[in-house]
Scaffold this active site. Sequence first.
Site, PDB file in Angstrom:
ATOM      1  N   CYS A 109     -10.562   9.467   1.681  1.00  0.00           N
ATOM      2  CA  CYS A 109     -11.583  10.152   0.886  1.00  0.00           C
ATOM      3  C   CYS A 109     -11.577   9.646  -0.562  1.00  0.00           C
ATOM      4  O   CYS A 109     -11.971   8.521  -0.814  1.00  0.00           O
ATOM      5  CB  CYS A 109     -11.395  11.666   0.976  1.00  0.00           C
ATOM      6  SG  CYS A 109     -12.877  12.591   0.475  1.00  0.00           S
ATOM      7  N   HIS A 214     -11.109  13.010   6.618  1.00  0.00           N
ATOM      8  CA  HIS A 214      -9.755  13.514   6.393  1.00  0.00           C
ATOM      9  C   HIS A 214      -8.968  13.586   7.705  1.00  0.00           C
ATOM     10  O   HIS A 214      -8.849  14.657   8.310  1.00  0.00           O
ATOM     11  CB  HIS A 214      -9.811  14.900   5.736  1.00  0.00           C
ATOM     12  CG  HIS A 214     -10.136  14.864   4.284  1.00  0.00           C
ATOM     13  ND1 HIS A 214      -9.173  14.768   3.308  1.00  0.00           N
ATOM     14  CD2 HIS A 214     -11.324  14.893   3.641  1.00  0.00           C
ATOM     15  CE1 HIS A 214      -9.742  14.748   2.121  1.00  0.00           C
ATOM     16  NE2 HIS A 214     -11.052  14.810   2.287  1.00  0.00           N
ATOM     17  N   GLU A 216      -5.845  13.652   8.135  1.00  0.00           N
ATOM     18  CA  GLU A 216      -4.659  14.511   8.038  1.00  0.00           C
ATOM     19  C   GLU A 216      -4.976  15.944   8.464  1.00  0.00           C
ATOM     20  O   GLU A 216      -4.092  16.664   8.958  1.00  0.00           O
ATOM     21  CB  GLU A 216      -4.095  14.472   6.608  1.00  0.00           C
ATOM     22  CG  GLU A 216      -4.762  15.352   5.584  1.00  0.00           C
ATOM     23  CD  GLU A 216      -6.115  14.841   5.099  1.00  0.00           C
ATOM     24  OE1 GLU A 216      -6.770  15.556   4.311  1.00  0.00           O
ATOM     25  OE2 GLU A 216      -6.524  13.723   5.495  1.00  0.00           O
TER      26      GLU A 216
END
Length: 251
Positions: A109, A214, A216
């Site tokens: 990002c 994202h 994660e």
Amino acid sequence: MSIRIAIPEPTTSDAAYNARSLPPYLAALRSAGATPVVIPLHERQDRVARLLAGTQGVLLPGSGFDVDPERYGEGRIPACGPADPGRTAVDELLLQDAFNLHKPILAICHGLQTLNVWLNGTLIQDLKTVLNTQVNHAPGRDVVGAHPICIANGSRLASVASGILETECNSSHHQAIGRKGDNLRVTAVCPLDDVIEAMELDSTDHFAVGVQWHPERTYTVSPLSRALFAAFARAAKAWRPRSIETSVASA
């Protein structure tokens, strides 16, 4: 050998954002077999250099701040948020170290946007204002499938995705890549508005991959997210120190 990955704190001044956003990165790295080394944003440069000396890769995470448009030669529009000079300074130290020594890079990002600008690219300061896209690129942290992406065949990202070229990703950004940076190739776009969703260094021997979404946050539910962190960890495990002179000569 323990795989140690440098990751800066997301922001210098938003403790709530840091507390919310940093743990998923750390958990994903640990699940992939790596040990995160969190780089404080208020450390002296010599201290940061010592921390980096014991790492084999760099992860640039997201941030609650925007990249300063002055860094890519543009005036700030009203929809562009404030920058975080402390995060910028540490990111530049990490990128310089990674490019000098060819350490693997995973940029996520804001991290992808920073990588692009560091390599002389530009950003779209606000998607709704500049591009007038109808795609919601910031639908919320809990939306797993925000919009589709198309992955470039033959790219490192396509290999990570096991050849799957069309999928969905989560999304949480209001800025995006404008002009791509030096020696970067576009490896994924949103087909609904052509917003760039992933880029990678055009290099066979330097793992440097950036995604606008994202992974994660979706590590536990997305095979692509797990594969991305696993590929990054493998690259870090395989990394061996290079002299700065050799790196410059081969650049």
